[in-house]
Design a protein around this motif. Structure first.
Motif, PDB file in Angstrom:
ATOM      1  N   THR A  17       0.821  -1.216   0.000  1.00 13.84           N
ATOM      2  CA  THR A  17       0.000   0.000   0.000  1.00 13.84           C
ATOM      3  C   THR A  17       0.854   1.265   0.000  1.00 13.84           C
ATOM      4  O   THR A  17       0.625   2.182  -0.800  1.00 13.84           O
ATOM      5  CB  THR A  17      -0.940  -0.017   1.223  1.00 13.84           C
ATOM      6  OG1 THR A  17      -1.795  -1.153   1.108  1.00 13.84           O
ATOM      7  CG2 THR A  17      -1.767   1.249   1.303  1.00 13.84           C
ATOM      8  N   ASP A  40      -8.201  -4.272  -1.747  1.00  9.50           N
ATOM      9  CA  ASP A  40      -8.039  -4.806  -0.390  1.00  9.50           C
ATOM     10  C   ASP A  40      -9.187  -4.361   0.521  1.00  9.50           C
ATOM     11  O   ASP A  40      -9.513  -3.165   0.560  1.00  9.50           O
ATOM     12  CB  ASP A  40      -6.694  -4.310   0.176  1.00  9.50           C
ATOM     13  CG  ASP A  40      -6.325  -4.996   1.473  1.00  9.50           C
ATOM     14  OD1 ASP A  40      -7.116  -5.814   1.982  1.00  9.50           O
ATOM     15  OD2 ASP A  40      -5.228  -4.695   1.983  1.00  9.50           O
ATOM     16  N   ASN A  44      -6.660   0.389   2.821  1.00 11.91           N
ATOM     17  CA  ASN A  44      -5.631   1.311   3.326  1.00 11.91           C
ATOM     18  C   ASN A  44      -5.217   2.369   2.298  1.00 11.91           C
ATOM     19  O   ASN A  44      -5.000   3.529   2.659  1.00 11.91           O
ATOM     20  CB  ASN A  44      -4.375   0.548   3.771  1.00 11.91           C
ATOM     21  CG  ASN A  44      -4.612  -0.345   4.984  1.00 11.91           C
ATOM     22  OD1 ASN A  44      -4.005  -1.405   5.110  1.00 11.91           O
ATOM     23  ND2 ASN A  44      -5.508   0.060   5.880  1.00 11.91           N
ATOM     24  N   ASP A 124      -3.426  -2.021  -5.859  1.00 17.23           N
ATOM     25  CA  ASP A 124      -2.991  -2.368  -4.504  1.00 17.23           C
ATOM     26  C   ASP A 124      -3.682  -3.680  -4.122  1.00 17.23           C
ATOM     27  O   ASP A 124      -4.898  -3.724  -3.955  1.00 17.23           O
ATOM     28  CB  ASP A 124      -3.377  -1.239  -3.532  1.00 17.23           C
ATOM     29  CG  ASP A 124      -2.852  -1.492  -2.131  1.00 17.23           C
ATOM     30  OD1 ASP A 124      -2.017  -2.406  -1.946  1.00 17.23           O
ATOM     31  OD2 ASP A 124      -3.276  -0.763  -1.210  1.00 17.23           O
TER      32      ASP A 124
HETATM   33 MG   LIG Z   1      -1.959  -2.964   1.995  1.00 23.30          MG
END
Ligand SMILES: [Mg+2]
Ligand SMILES: Nc1ncnc2c1ncn2[C@@H]1O[C@H](COP(=O)(O)OP(=O)(O)OP(=O)(O)O)[C@@H](O)[C@H]1O
Length: 258
Positions: A17, A40, A44, A124
C-alpha cells in the motif's frame, strides 16, 4: 490504453500500500495520469489517498455488466491521482458464490469509458492469494512484488512467483502477465541479517529481477501515510532521500514499457 501494474505479495505488511501510493505520486510528478485500484478489504490506500465515492470496488466486482468500473472512479485528495476505492465489503467477495468470480475486474474494465484518460493503473493487492488478488493478476500487464528482507520473505516471494506461473499457464487467466521486478522495502542494510537476506534474494531470483534502489526502513513512511501525504511532501533529508528512491522506481516503471 494505460499500463496496468499490480503491486502484490500474499505476505502482509511488506509495503504494497505504501509503495502503491508513493509510486502514484511519483508517477504524477513525471506528468503521468494515475488510477489506483484498491482491491483490499482493509482499504488502506483508499484511506491514505482520501478516496471517497458513491460506489466502491465491491460494487464493481459484483456487477454482471461490462465496463462498469468507469462509474466508480473518483478523484482523490492527491493531485493527479484517481482511484476506485476499496471497502470492508470486499471481504465478502472472497466467499460469495458467483459465476466466473476471477474475471469480474476484467469484465468491469472491458471497454470501460474513462480508462483511456490514464497512463498508469496501479493495483494495490490484498495480503492473500485469493480471488481479489487473482482479479488483479488477470487484468495486469505486469507485477511488482514487494518484499522485506526478513526470514521467510524469500519463501513468500517464491510462493508468489509460483502463483504467477500458474496464472500464466492457464489460457483463461493471463498468459501475457510479466514479473517486472521485486522491490525490497523496509531495508536495514546496516544489519548483517538484511545484507544476508538481500544476497539470498538475489541468488534465488536473479540480480536483475531484484530492483535497486532498496527502499529503506524509516518512520517517515508510516508518518506520511498517517498524514495522508506522499513521502515527497514530508520535510527532512530522510524523506527527501526516500522520495528520490520512489521517483527512480517510477521512472523505471515508465521506461520498462517504453
Ligand atoms: Mg496494503
Ligand atoms: N519503507 C518503510 N519503512 C518503514 N515503514 C514502512 C515502510 N513501508 C511501509 N511501512 C509501514 O509498514 C506498515 C505496512 O505497510 P503497508 O500497509 O504498505 O503494507 P502492505 O503490504 O500494504 O500491508 P497489507 O498486506 O496489510 O496490505 C505500514 O504502517 C507502513 O506505513
Amino acid at each position: 490504453m494505460p499500463t496496468i501494474t499490480a503491486l502484490a505479495n500474499q505476505k502482509g505488511g511488506v509495503g504494497k500500500t505504501a509503495t502503491t501510493c508513493n509510486f502514484a505520486a511519483a508517477l504524477t510528478d513525471l506528468g503521468r495520469r494515475v488510477l489506483v485500484l484498491d482491491l483490499d478489504a482493509q482499504a488502506n490506500s483508499t484511506e491514505t489517498l482520501d478516496a471517497v465515492g458513491e460506489y466502491d470496488m465491491y460494487d464493481v466486482l459484483r456487477s454482471e455488466e461490462t465496463g462498469v468500473i468507469g462509474d466508480a472512479i473518483v478523484e482523490t485528495a492527491w493531485p493527479g491521482v484517481s482511484a476506485v476505492p476499496g471497502s470492508k465489503r470486499l471481504s465478502l467477495f472472497e466467499q460469495e458464490s458467483l459465476m466466473t468470480p476471477e474475471h469480474r475486474l476484467k469484465n468491469a474494465m472491458w471497454q470501460a469509458s474513462g480508462l483511456e484518460e490514464f497512463d498508469d493503473i496501479l493495483i494495490d493487492s490484498p495480503p492473500s492469494l485469493g480471488r481479489l488478488t487473482l482479479n488483479g493478476l488477470i487484468v495486469a500487464d505486469r507485477v511488482v512484488i514487494l518484499t522485506e528482507l526478513e526470514p521467510y520473505s524469500i519463501r513468500g516471494v517464491g510462493e508468489f512467483i509460483e502463483t504467477l506461473s500458474a496464472v500464466r499457464r492457464n489460457p483463461q487467466l493471463n498468459p501475457a502477465l510479466r514479473l517486472a521486478g521485486i522491490i525490497v522495502n523496509k531495508a536495514k542494510l546496516n544489519t548483517i541479517e538484511h545484507q544476508e537476506g538481500l544476497k539470498e534474494l538475489k541468488a534465488a531470483f536473479g540480480t536483475d529481477v531484484v530492483r535497486s534502489p532498496y527502499l529503506r526502513a524509516s518512520t517517515v513512511v508510516p508518518t506520511s501515510a498517517g498524514a495522508h501525504k506522499p513521502v515527497s511532501k514530508m520535510r527532512g533529508p530522510v524523506a527527501a532521500a526516500i522520495a528520490e528512491d520512489y521517483a527512480r522506481h517510477a521512472k523505471w516503471l515508465v521506461e520498462e514499457v517504453a
